[in-house]
Design a protein around this motif. Structure first.
Motif, mmCIF file in Angstrom:
data_model
loop_
_atom_site.group_PDB
_atom_site.id
_atom_site.type_symbol
_atom_site.label_atom_id
_atom_site.label_comp_id
_atom_site.label_asym_id
_atom_site.label_seq_id
_atom_site.Cartn_x
_atom_site.Cartn_y
_atom_site.Cartn_z
ATOM 1 N N LEU A 12 0.722 -1.361 0.012
ATOM 2 C CA LEU A 12 -0.065 0.167 0.194
ATOM 3 C C LEU A 12 0.808 1.070 0.034
ATOM 4 C CD1 LEU A 12 -3.006 0.977 0.020
ATOM 5 C CD2 LEU A 12 -2.795 0.985 2.731
ATOM 6 N N LEU A 13 1.848 1.188 0.885
ATOM 7 C CA LEU A 13 2.566 2.386 0.781
ATOM 8 C C LEU A 13 3.485 2.727 -0.462
ATOM 9 C CD1 LEU A 13 4.410 1.971 4.365
ATOM 10 C CD2 LEU A 13 3.171 4.141 3.281
ATOM 11 N N ILE A 14 4.035 1.480 -1.068
ATOM 12 C CA ILE A 14 4.720 1.513 -2.240
ATOM 13 C C ILE A 14 3.748 2.076 -3.478
ATOM 14 C CG2 ILE A 14 5.894 0.350 -4.122
ATOM 15 C CD1 ILE A 14 7.013 -1.412 -1.908
ATOM 16 N N VAL A 15 2.529 1.500 -3.370
ATOM 17 C CA VAL A 15 1.738 2.033 -4.597
ATOM 18 C C VAL A 15 1.343 3.701 -4.287
ATOM 19 C CG1 VAL A 15 -0.960 2.036 -5.269
ATOM 20 C CG2 VAL A 15 0.628 -0.250 -4.866
ATOM 21 N N ALA A 16 1.350 4.001 -2.969
ATOM 22 C CA ALA A 16 0.886 5.456 -2.878
ATOM 23 C C ALA A 16 2.055 6.433 -3.356
ATOM 24 C CB ALA A 16 0.498 5.753 -1.172
ATOM 25 N N ILE A 17 3.309 5.894 -2.891
ATOM 26 C CA ILE A 17 4.408 6.737 -3.484
ATOM 27 C C ILE A 17 4.473 6.676 -4.875
ATOM 28 C CG2 ILE A 17 6.808 6.580 -3.255
ATOM 29 C CD1 ILE A 17 6.589 5.569 -0.521
ATOM 30 N N ILE A 18 4.502 5.549 -5.700
ATOM 31 C CA ILE A 18 4.464 5.640 -6.973
ATOM 32 C C ILE A 18 3.472 6.380 -7.719
ATOM 33 C CG2 ILE A 18 3.982 4.079 -9.056
ATOM 34 C CD1 ILE A 18 5.449 1.748 -7.319
ATOM 35 N N LEU A 489 7.705 15.572 0.217
ATOM 36 C CA LEU A 489 7.593 16.944 -0.816
ATOM 37 C C LEU A 489 7.203 16.257 -2.071
ATOM 38 C CD1 LEU A 489 10.847 18.685 0.060
ATOM 39 C CD2 LEU A 489 8.648 19.546 0.520
ATOM 40 N N VAL A 490 7.613 15.140 -2.579
ATOM 41 C CA VAL A 490 6.963 14.503 -3.829
ATOM 42 C C VAL A 490 5.453 14.520 -3.745
ATOM 43 C CG1 VAL A 490 7.398 12.483 -5.501
ATOM 44 C CG2 VAL A 490 9.311 13.617 -4.374
ATOM 45 N N MET A 491 5.381 13.825 -2.783
ATOM 46 C CA MET A 491 3.749 13.544 -2.449
ATOM 47 C C MET A 491 2.941 14.689 -2.598
ATOM 48 S SD MET A 491 3.655 10.044 -0.272
ATOM 49 C CE MET A 491 1.755 9.870 -0.466
ATOM 50 N N ILE A 492 3.345 15.634 -1.753
ATOM 51 C CA ILE A 492 2.550 17.064 -1.876
ATOM 52 C C ILE A 492 2.588 17.641 -3.246
ATOM 53 C CG2 ILE A 492 2.852 19.542 -1.200
ATOM 54 C CD1 ILE A 492 4.101 18.717 1.125
ATOM 55 N N VAL A 493 3.454 17.435 -4.171
ATOM 56 C CA VAL A 493 3.473 17.960 -5.564
ATOM 57 C C VAL A 493 2.665 17.125 -6.264
ATOM 58 C CG1 VAL A 493 4.777 18.184 -7.524
ATOM 59 C CG2 VAL A 493 5.578 19.117 -5.479
ATOM 60 N N GLY A 494 2.517 15.868 -6.098
ATOM 61 C CA GLY A 494 1.785 14.913 -6.743
ATOM 62 C C GLY A 494 0.153 14.961 -6.492
ATOM 63 N N VAL A 495 0.115 15.192 -5.146
ATOM 64 C CA VAL A 495 -1.238 15.730 -4.928
ATOM 65 C C VAL A 495 -2.012 16.662 -5.273
ATOM 66 C CG1 VAL A 495 -2.989 15.859 -2.990
ATOM 67 C CG2 VAL A 495 -1.345 14.032 -2.877
ATOM 68 N N MET A 496 -1.130 17.982 -5.180
ATOM 69 C CA MET A 496 -1.497 19.235 -5.826
ATOM 70 C C MET A 496 -1.764 19.114 -7.214
ATOM 71 S SD MET A 496 -1.507 22.068 -3.699
ATOM 72 C CE MET A 496 -1.239 23.473 -4.720
ATOM 73 N N MET A 592 1.827 13.007 7.816
ATOM 74 C CA MET A 592 1.265 11.857 8.437
ATOM 75 C C MET A 592 1.393 10.577 8.155
ATOM 76 S SD MET A 592 -0.363 12.948 11.554
ATOM 77 C CE MET A 592 -1.863 11.612 11.802
ATOM 78 N N ILE A 593 1.491 10.359 6.779
ATOM 79 C CA ILE A 593 1.900 9.082 6.107
ATOM 80 C C ILE A 593 3.393 9.118 6.169
ATOM 81 C CG2 ILE A 593 1.705 7.783 4.009
ATOM 82 C CD1 ILE A 593 -0.915 9.482 3.278
ATOM 83 N N THR A 594 4.242 9.935 5.729
ATOM 84 C CA THR A 594 5.245 9.492 5.619
ATOM 85 C C THR A 594 6.436 9.643 6.902
ATOM 86 O OG1 THR A 594 6.241 11.886 5.196
ATOM 87 C CG2 THR A 594 5.547 10.599 3.061
#
Length: 617
Positions: A12-18, A489-496, A592-594
């Motif tokens: 689940l974590l790997i999928v979210a990061i990808i 930081l990567v996930m913030i940019v991805g979600v935005m 919270m996730i990372t």
């Protein structure tokens, strides 16, 4: 067993990061200078149009342009290698295509096709970072006052006719007033008495022996202008919502102008068309007593006027509309049982009542749908700006076969693209008065690259400082926290990038910098708790377990209060305040996730289930 994750948690974590990484990728690509070509009403864009445009550009030595035809949006996007080609191509296409098409400069993301195929697009940047589209619009106040003139005429006429008083002649006069003529002075005086209760609308004055003038007061004129401005503001905001723009600016300027700033907008041609369009509908009964012979000879009753359909055929319509587009609540494009394009109309309660009454009183009589639009003409005013010309076209005539109310359909449209465009305009609202775009520009960034560079530096130095602190103070565990911080930081940019309409501004960058500190703070709490448990004699495995477990409630409480504050800021704030609230909320959620689950997964992989006597923390 302590400090062991089941396989599904790692997956689940790997999928979210990808997923976060993939949707962050478009932000590393630049933008191409482009031109957006949009077909106006009745001007369809097809492959033949695309080929025609391409041939014109090649004939003018612009050979590297790449065009993308969008059938659904009835548009073509052409990308160029540089701005010189873009500007040259715009002049060429303006001369070639004429007024049937809207041609606007644009910046198109250079995102690879495989990313666009999964709707991966770069973040939209606000006016303070990337710029956007700026419009200055001016309301045609003369049209507002002409409508007021018609309202005065209708009100006075209804009041006088209700008293069974015959009006011999009605004509418009200067000052947006009305003059009525009666048979005798006595009849004139009776008419004057019948409109005494309408003094708040106009000043009625007896002139000559048998005439009355009705002049709107200065207060009534000012009220009409103010109402038109306020209602147009509301309608333009609705139209901006149709464009899906985040953090727009729609505000008045003076007594007759409106400023619209659309940060991060990509489809500038569509923005110009939707915002500047003045289309509405009028539903009018057809005067069956006027024959084609009388039309040809110009024998038209005073209450009737001639309008034409798209084939040039005349239609005799009563001047007074049975219903106007002001009562339209919703409009959806669809197809009928024959596969022809239609627009389904839903009226408000007042409109439904009016339409029910009209259809009940005029069963089996014909009614026409009149399309009304204002376009720039060839003549200019004293300021050198094109004068708006009123264009009217009968798009549908049909017999009223039964009584209907708030829901019905209109047909007679050329193609589905026209039906979709008309539905959007009607759904967003018909402008109370036509507006003219007197200034249009693609706005460059405020302080330009300096703002972007400073924002990037702030984020970079905040990140580097946090990493150095964590590495020096917590060693191996600090390295794990730094990995989690990078992923955050990567996930913030991805979600935005995934959120439709989300716009990054300078305050938004401040929100990202703040969440970097919040993410590090969470790891500090966890690591300090682990060190405390080790001092208390716990084993390494127990200390890790208790460290994450004990610090979780504190971290959760702190982050929840931050999110609640950000939600309140978003609810009550405007513009850049909302940008700060959005990035802060996203950053807290991803941290919270990372900071908790992410670092715990790495720690479990490195230390879980192993006999370890000492931690590098």
């Amino acid at each position: 067993m302590l400090n062991k994750y089941p396989l599904w948690k790692y997956i689940l974590l790997i999928v979210a990061i990808i997923i976060g990484g993939i949707y962050a990728l478009p932000n590393i690509y630049g933008e191409d200078p482009a031109i957006q070509i949009q077909g106006t009403r009745g001007a369809n864009i097809d492959l033949a149009t695309n080929d025609r445009i391409r041939n014109v550009l090649v004939a003018n030595n612009i050979t590297n342009a790449v065009s993308d035809w969008n059938r659904e949006q009835n548009s073509i996007l052409i990308r160029f290698n540089n701005q010189n080609e873009q500007l040259a191509a715009k002049d060429i296409l303006l001369n070639e295509l004429g007024k049937d098409y809207i041609i606007a400069l644009n910046l198109a993301p250079a995102t690879p096709f495989w990313l666009r195929a999964i709707n991966a697009e770069p973040m939209k940047l606000g006016l303070d970072l990337r710029g956007g589209v700026h419009f200055l619009m001016e309301i045609d106040t003369d049209t507002v006052l002409l409508k007021l003139q018609d309202q005065i005429s209708d009100s006075a006429k209804d009041a006088i006719v209700a008293k069974k008083i015959e009006i011999q002649k009605i004509e418009k006069i200067d000052g947006f007033g009305i003059k009525m003529q009666f048979e005798t002075e006595t009849v004139r005086n009776e008419a004057l008495a019948s409109v005494s209760n309408l003094a708040q609308q106009f000043t009625a004055t007896a002139v000559g022996n048998n005439e009355i003038t009705f002049i709107p007061s200065a207060a009534r004129i000012a009220e009409a202008k103010e109402n038109a401005l306020v209602q147009n503001l509301t309608i333009l905001r609705n139209r901006v919502n149709q464009l899906g723009v985040a953090e727009p600016i729609v505000q008045r300027q003076g007594t007759d102008r409106i400023v619209v700033d659309l940060p991060g907008i990509q489809d500038t041609a569509r923005a110009k068309e939707i915002l500047g369009a003045t289309a509405t509908l009028e539903f009018r009964l057809i005067n069956q007593n006027v024959s084609s012979v009388n039309i040809a000879k110009g024998r038209i009753p005073a209450d009737t006027e001639i309008k034409y359909d798209r084939n040039g055929n005349p239609v005799a319509l009563f001047k007074r509309a049975a219903l106007t587009g002001d009562h339209i609540n919703d409009a959806k494009s669809s197809v009928d049982e024959k596969g022809l394009p239609t627009v389904s109309i839903t009226l408000d309660s007042a409109g439904g009542t009016i339409m029910q009454k009209v259809s009940q009183q005029n069963l089996n009589k014909p009614m026409a749908t009149l399309f009304v639009e204002y376009k720039e003409g060839t003549e200019v005013d004293e300021r050198g700006r094109p004068i708006l010309e009123k264009h009217e076209e009968v798009i549908n005539t049909a017999n009223i076969a039964g009584v209907f109310g708030s829901q019905f359909q209109i047909s007679g449209l050329d193609n589905p693209a026209e039906a979709r465009q008309l539905a959007i305009l009607l759904r967003a609202g018909a402008l109370i008065a036509p507006i003219q775009i007197i200034e249009e520009s693609t706005v460059g960034p405020t302080l330009g690259a300096q703002n972007i560079a400073q924002g990037f530096k702030a984020s970079l130095w905040g990140f580097i400082s946090s990493v150095i602190f964590m590495l020096v103070y917590y060693r191996a565990f600090g390295f794990i926290a730094s990995i989690a911080l990078t992923i955050n930081l990567v996930m913030i940019v991805g979600v935005m990038s995934m959120i439709p309409g989300a716009t990054l501004t300078m305050p938004g960058i401040a929100g990202i910098v703040l969440t970097v500190a919040i993410a590090v703070d969470a790891n500090v709490l966890i690591y300090e708790r682990i060190k405390e448990e080790l001092k208390n004699g716990r084993s390494v495995q127990q200390a890790i377990h208790e460290g994450y477990k004990g610090a979780f409630s504190t971290i959760l409480d702190a982050n929840l209060t931050t999110i609640i504050t950000a939600i309140i800021l978003y609810a009550v704030g405007t513009g850049s305040i909302k940008g700060f609230a959005i990035t802060t909320t996203i950053g807290v959620a991803t941290s919270m996730i990372t900071a908790i689950a992410g670092t715990r997964a790495i720690v479990n992989l490195r230390y879980g289930g192993k006999r370890i006597d000492k931690l590098s923390i």
